[in-house]
Motif scaffolding. Structure first.
Motif, PDB file in Angstrom:
ATOM      1  N   VAL A 294       0.853  -1.193   0.000  1.00 44.62           N
ATOM      2  CA  VAL A 294       0.000   0.000   0.000  1.00 44.62           C
ATOM      3  C   VAL A 294       0.884   1.236   0.000  1.00 44.62           C
ATOM      4  O   VAL A 294       1.825   1.350   0.797  1.00 44.62           O
ATOM      5  CB  VAL A 294      -0.932   0.032   1.228  1.00 44.62           C
ATOM      6  CG1 VAL A 294      -1.853   1.252   1.147  1.00 44.62           C
ATOM      7  CG2 VAL A 294      -1.748  -1.255   1.336  1.00 44.62           C
ATOM      8  N   LEU A 295       0.568   2.165  -0.891  1.00 46.68           N
ATOM      9  CA  LEU A 295       1.237   3.459  -0.964  1.00 46.68           C
ATOM     10  C   LEU A 295       0.252   4.523  -0.487  1.00 46.68           C
ATOM     11  O   LEU A 295      -0.898   4.564  -0.953  1.00 46.68           O
ATOM     12  CB  LEU A 295       1.680   3.761  -2.388  1.00 46.68           C
ATOM     13  CG  LEU A 295       2.253   5.154  -2.651  1.00 46.68           C
ATOM     14  CD1 LEU A 295       3.587   5.340  -1.939  1.00 46.68           C
ATOM     15  CD2 LEU A 295       2.399   5.408  -4.148  1.00 46.68           C
ATOM     16  N   VAL A 296       0.675   5.366   0.432  1.00 47.63           N
ATOM     17  CA  VAL A 296      -0.161   6.461   0.929  1.00 47.63           C
ATOM     18  C   VAL A 296       0.552   7.774   0.641  1.00 47.63           C
ATOM     19  O   VAL A 296       1.662   8.000   1.141  1.00 47.63           O
ATOM     20  CB  VAL A 296      -0.434   6.320   2.438  1.00 47.63           C
ATOM     21  CG1 VAL A 296      -1.290   7.493   2.930  1.00 47.63           C
ATOM     22  CG2 VAL A 296      -1.119   4.993   2.740  1.00 47.63           C
ATOM     23  N   LEU A 297      -0.072   8.628  -0.164  1.00 49.14           N
ATOM     24  CA  LEU A 297       0.488   9.944  -0.477  1.00 49.14           C
ATOM     25  C   LEU A 297      -0.479  11.009   0.019  1.00 49.14           C
ATOM     26  O   LEU A 297      -1.608  11.113  -0.460  1.00 49.14           O
ATOM     27  CB  LEU A 297       0.710  10.092  -1.999  1.00 49.14           C
ATOM     28  CG  LEU A 297       1.692   9.108  -2.629  1.00 49.14           C
ATOM     29  CD1 LEU A 297       1.822   9.373  -4.127  1.00 49.14           C
ATOM     30  CD2 LEU A 297       3.059   9.186  -1.956  1.00 49.14           C
ATOM     31  N   SER A 298      -0.040  11.788   0.979  1.00 47.36           N
ATOM     32  CA  SER A 298      -0.875  12.838   1.558  1.00 47.36           C
ATOM     33  C   SER A 298      -0.234  14.192   1.320  1.00 47.36           C
ATOM     34  O   SER A 298       0.960  14.293   1.022  1.00 47.36           O
ATOM     35  CB  SER A 298      -1.083  12.601   3.056  1.00 47.36           C
ATOM     36  OG  SER A 298       0.166  12.503   3.717  1.00 47.36           O
ATOM     37  N   GLY A 299      -1.041  15.243   1.436  1.00 42.10           N
ATOM     38  CA  GLY A 299      -0.544  16.599   1.243  1.00 42.10           C
ATOM     39  C   GLY A 299      -0.439  17.342   2.552  1.00 42.10           C
ATOM     40  O   GLY A 299      -1.378  17.325   3.367  1.00 42.10           O
ATOM     41  N   GLU A 300       0.679  17.996   2.788  1.00 43.67           N
ATOM     42  CA  GLU A 300       0.881  18.709   4.050  1.00 43.67           C
ATOM     43  C   GLU A 300      -0.124  19.844   4.221  1.00 43.67           C
ATOM     44  O   GLU A 300      -0.473  20.210   5.346  1.00 43.67           O
ATOM     45  CB  GLU A 300       2.311  19.261   4.109  1.00 43.67           C
ATOM     46  CG  GLU A 300       3.381  18.175   4.186  1.00 43.67           C
ATOM     47  CD  GLU A 300       4.784  18.744   4.163  1.00 43.67           C
ATOM     48  OE1 GLU A 300       4.922  19.958   3.842  1.00 43.67           O
ATOM     49  OE2 GLU A 300       5.735  17.997   4.450  1.00 43.67           O
ATOM     50  N   VAL A 322       3.578  -0.950   3.992  1.00 45.29           N
ATOM     51  CA  VAL A 322       3.119   0.412   3.747  1.00 45.29           C
ATOM     52  C   VAL A 322       4.286   1.330   3.416  1.00 45.29           C
ATOM     53  O   VAL A 322       5.324   1.314   4.084  1.00 45.29           O
ATOM     54  CB  VAL A 322       2.359   0.968   4.968  1.00 45.29           C
ATOM     55  CG1 VAL A 322       1.760   2.334   4.648  1.00 45.29           C
ATOM     56  CG2 VAL A 322       1.267   0.010   5.408  1.00 45.29           C
ATOM     57  N   SER A 323       4.081   2.150   2.374  1.00 42.92           N
ATOM     58  CA  SER A 323       5.011   3.234   2.050  1.00 42.92           C
ATOM     59  C   SER A 323       4.226   4.532   2.139  1.00 42.92           C
ATOM     60  O   SER A 323       3.158   4.658   1.531  1.00 42.92           O
ATOM     61  CB  SER A 323       5.584   3.061   0.635  1.00 42.92           C
ATOM     62  OG  SER A 323       6.286   1.848   0.512  1.00 42.92           O
ATOM     63  N   GLU A 324       4.733   5.496   2.909  1.00 41.63           N
ATOM     64  CA  GLU A 324       4.022   6.758   3.090  1.00 41.63           C
ATOM     65  C   GLU A 324       4.929   7.924   2.777  1.00 41.63           C
ATOM     66  O   GLU A 324       6.106   7.930   3.142  1.00 41.63           O
ATOM     67  CB  GLU A 324       3.505   6.904   4.519  1.00 41.63           C
ATOM     68  CG  GLU A 324       2.747   8.202   4.742  1.00 41.63           C
ATOM     69  CD  GLU A 324       2.423   8.467   6.205  1.00 41.63           C
ATOM     70  OE1 GLU A 324       1.493   9.246   6.486  1.00 41.63           O
ATOM     71  OE2 GLU A 324       3.126   7.897   7.073  1.00 41.63           O
ATOM     72  N   THR A 325       4.376   8.922   2.069  1.00 41.46           N
ATOM     73  CA  THR A 325       5.100  10.163   1.819  1.00 41.46           C
ATOM     74  C   THR A 325       4.133  11.329   1.989  1.00 41.46           C
ATOM     75  O   THR A 325       3.020  11.307   1.450  1.00 41.46           O
ATOM     76  CB  THR A 325       5.685  10.203   0.396  1.00 41.46           C
ATOM     77  OG1 THR A 325       6.593   9.111   0.215  1.00 41.46           O
ATOM     78  CG2 THR A 325       6.426  11.505   0.155  1.00 41.46           C
ATOM     79  N   ARG A 326       4.569  12.332   2.747  1.00 38.30           N
ATOM     80  CA  ARG A 326       3.805  13.573   2.882  1.00 38.30           C
ATOM     81  C   ARG A 326       4.442  14.604   1.959  1.00 38.30           C
ATOM     82  O   ARG A 326       5.627  14.921   2.087  1.00 38.30           O
ATOM     83  CB  ARG A 326       3.800  14.053   4.327  1.00 38.30           C
ATOM     84  CG  ARG A 326       2.998  13.140   5.250  1.00 38.30           C
ATOM     85  CD  ARG A 326       2.991  13.652   6.692  1.00 38.30           C
ATOM     86  NE  ARG A 326       2.484  15.014   6.792  1.00 38.30           N
ATOM     87  CZ  ARG A 326       1.182  15.330   6.813  1.00 38.30           C
ATOM     88  NH1 ARG A 326       0.274  14.372   6.708  1.00 38.30           N
ATOM     89  NH2 ARG A 326       0.803  16.588   6.933  1.00 38.30           N
ATOM     90  N   LEU A 327       3.654  15.117   1.053  1.00 37.34           N
ATOM     91  CA  LEU A 327       4.162  16.029   0.032  1.00 37.34           C
ATOM     92  C   LEU A 327       3.822  17.481   0.375  1.00 37.34           C
ATOM     93  O   LEU A 327       2.797  17.747   1.022  1.00 37.34           O
ATOM     94  CB  LEU A 327       3.551  15.681  -1.324  1.00 37.34           C
ATOM     95  CG  LEU A 327       3.767  14.243  -1.818  1.00 37.34           C
ATOM     96  CD1 LEU A 327       3.018  14.008  -3.108  1.00 37.34           C
ATOM     97  CD2 LEU A 327       5.243  13.960  -2.004  1.00 37.34           C
ATOM     98  N   LEU A 340       6.144   9.222  -7.819  1.00 43.70           N
ATOM     99  CA  LEU A 340       6.255   8.298  -6.693  1.00 43.70           C
ATOM    100  C   LEU A 340       5.396   7.052  -6.900  1.00 43.70           C
ATOM    101  O   LEU A 340       5.806   5.939  -6.552  1.00 43.70           O
ATOM    102  CB  LEU A 340       5.852   9.002  -5.405  1.00 43.70           C
ATOM    103  CG  LEU A 340       6.800  10.084  -4.889  1.00 43.70           C
ATOM    104  CD1 LEU A 340       6.207  10.788  -3.675  1.00 43.70           C
ATOM    105  CD2 LEU A 340       8.166   9.492  -4.547  1.00 43.70           C
ATOM    106  N   THR A 341       4.218   7.234  -7.463  1.00 45.92           N
ATOM    107  CA  THR A 341       3.344   6.084  -7.702  1.00 45.92           C
ATOM    108  C   THR A 341       3.934   5.175  -8.769  1.00 45.92           C
ATOM    109  O   THR A 341       3.893   3.942  -8.647  1.00 45.92           O
ATOM    110  CB  THR A 341       1.941   6.554  -8.122  1.00 45.92           C
ATOM    111  OG1 THR A 341       1.424   7.464  -7.145  1.00 45.92           O
ATOM    112  CG2 THR A 341       0.986   5.378  -8.244  1.00 45.92           C
ATOM    113  N   ARG A 342       4.502   5.776  -9.805  1.00 40.11           N
ATOM    114  CA  ARG A 342       5.139   4.959 -10.865  1.00 40.11           C
ATOM    115  C   ARG A 342       6.297   4.166 -10.284  1.00 40.11           C
ATOM    116  O   ARG A 342       6.449   2.963 -10.573  1.00 40.11           O
ATOM    117  CB  ARG A 342       5.628   5.856 -11.992  1.00 40.11           C
ATOM    118  CG  ARG A 342       6.164   5.069 -13.189  1.00 40.11           C
ATOM    119  CD  ARG A 342       6.954   5.925 -14.162  1.00 40.11           C
ATOM    120  NE  ARG A 342       6.174   7.029 -14.674  1.00 40.11           N
ATOM    121  CZ  ARG A 342       6.406   8.303 -14.441  1.00 40.11           C
ATOM    122  NH1 ARG A 342       7.418   8.653 -13.630  1.00 40.11           N
ATOM    123  NH2 ARG A 342       5.668   9.256 -14.966  1.00 40.11           N
TER     124      ARG A 342
END
Length: 347
Positions: A294-300, A322-327, A340-342
């Motif tokens: 699971v990839l989780v990409l959220s916005g700060e 899980v991989s998480e990145t806050r952009l 990042l998703t690619r």
């Protein structure tokens, strides 16, 4: 038309004038005189122009010379690859086109195989994949498969060349076409299965009902998550997909239904890329998600960000990878999300 296009006046009945020409096709035009209106103008519900055929390029040039001599506003000869045209405005303000038949669609395709592939102008060929995925889907009758083709959901299926399928789930107000270009950019070889949400909110498609911006109809959410899992299984059988390699890519409301489906029906998905998700389930289950990526990409700066803070701990407790990145972004998607998703898909 009588003077320049070769039509001859026929009978007039109740104000409807008939014009004839000996051509095999397009040989009759009916004209009704309707005075008292403002001049022709473009807009919704109007015709842009009416096209007529020229016997050949010389005939077209003769018409161009004649209408120009009469003082009508006319274009130069325009080359369209398969034919060439001139355009001129008749006294009432309507645009008329005169086009040649040739060279025709056989100029760059075998006439015996016309329509079997999409042919684009040279300046658009670099966008072939992007354009193809949003073209309307046309299916020939297939008695064996046609009865179950809708699967209960409006969707688009675009075949790929790899074993992976991307289940594309749009945000609020989107539809099954929105994420097709993104899906093709993320994985050029993947099968694309893009679905339209079945809940309408003031005409805007969503995947489940909500009572407010952050309070959701729990029974409907769970029901639609289960139904989406059934759709994935049925679509895999119908289209010959590997049901064990279906990855959800969801944005906003689409990410929320993807997460709910993964939690309610973990066997339906191999993993999920959740772009700007929130935890919509008030009492989420804790299934065994071992082996699920699971990839989780959220916005700060995402105003909905605080409502997604419990997602990663929940997935980790369920043994998901899980991989998480806050952009540094808001609720909108950015090119960094795409990159990042690619990368995550190719890991």
């Amino acid at each position: 038309m009588e003077q320049h296009l070769g039509f001859r006046r026929g009978e007039e009945v109740d104000g409807l004038l008939t014009l004839h020409t000996p051509a095999e096709l397009g040989h009759t035009v009916y004209v009704r005189e309707a005075g008292g209106f403002w001049p022709a103008a473009g807009g919704t519900g109007t015709l842009h122009h009416v096209a007529f055929r020229a016997a050949d390029a010389d005939h077209e040039q003769a018409i161009l010379k004649a209408v120009t001599a009469q003082g009508l506003q006319a274009s130069d000869v325009r080359e369209h690859g398969y034919f060439q045209s001139i355009y001129f405005t008749e006294p009432g303000g309507s645009i008329l086109e005169v086009a040649t038949d040739g060279p025709g669609f056989g100029a760059d395709e075998d006439p015996a195989h016309l329509g079997e592939r999409l042919v684009l102008p040279p300046e658009l060929e670099h966008r072939q994949g992007e354009i193809e995925v949003v073209m309307p889907h046309i299916s020939l009758p297939d008695e064996e498969r046609r009865p179950s083709r809708d699967l209960g959901w409006v969707h688009r299926y675009v075949p790929g060349t790899s074993g992976r399928t991307l289940l594309l789930l749009h945000g609020t107000g989107g539809n099954e076409l929105d994420l097709l270009p993104l899906g093709r950019e993320l994985d050029p070889g993947a099968h694309l299965l893009s679905v339209r949400g079945r809940s309408l909110e003031e005409g805007a498609p969503r995947f489940f009902r909500r009572f407010s911006a952050t309070r959701y109809d729990q029974a409907h959410l769970i029901s639609e998550a289960d139904a989406l899992a059934d759709f994935v299984r049925d679509a895999a059988q119908l289209y010959g997909l590997d049901a064990k390699q279906v990855y959800a890519v969801g944005y906003s409301n689409g990410a929320n239904i993807a997460l709910a489906t993964l939690l309610q029906q973990p066997g339906a998905l191999a993993g999920a890329a959740l772009l700007r998700p929130v935890l919509a389930l008030e009492a989420p289950p804790s299934p065994d998600l071992s082996g699920k990526r699971v990839l989780v990409l959220s916005g700060e700066r995402d105003p909905y960000g605080p409502y997604g803070q419990g997602i990663v701990p929940l997935l980790q407790r369920s043994s998901a990878a899980v991989s998480e990145t806050r952009l540094p972004a808001g609720h909108e998607l950015t090119q960094t999300d795409v990159n990042l998703t690619r990368e995550w898909l190719t890991e």
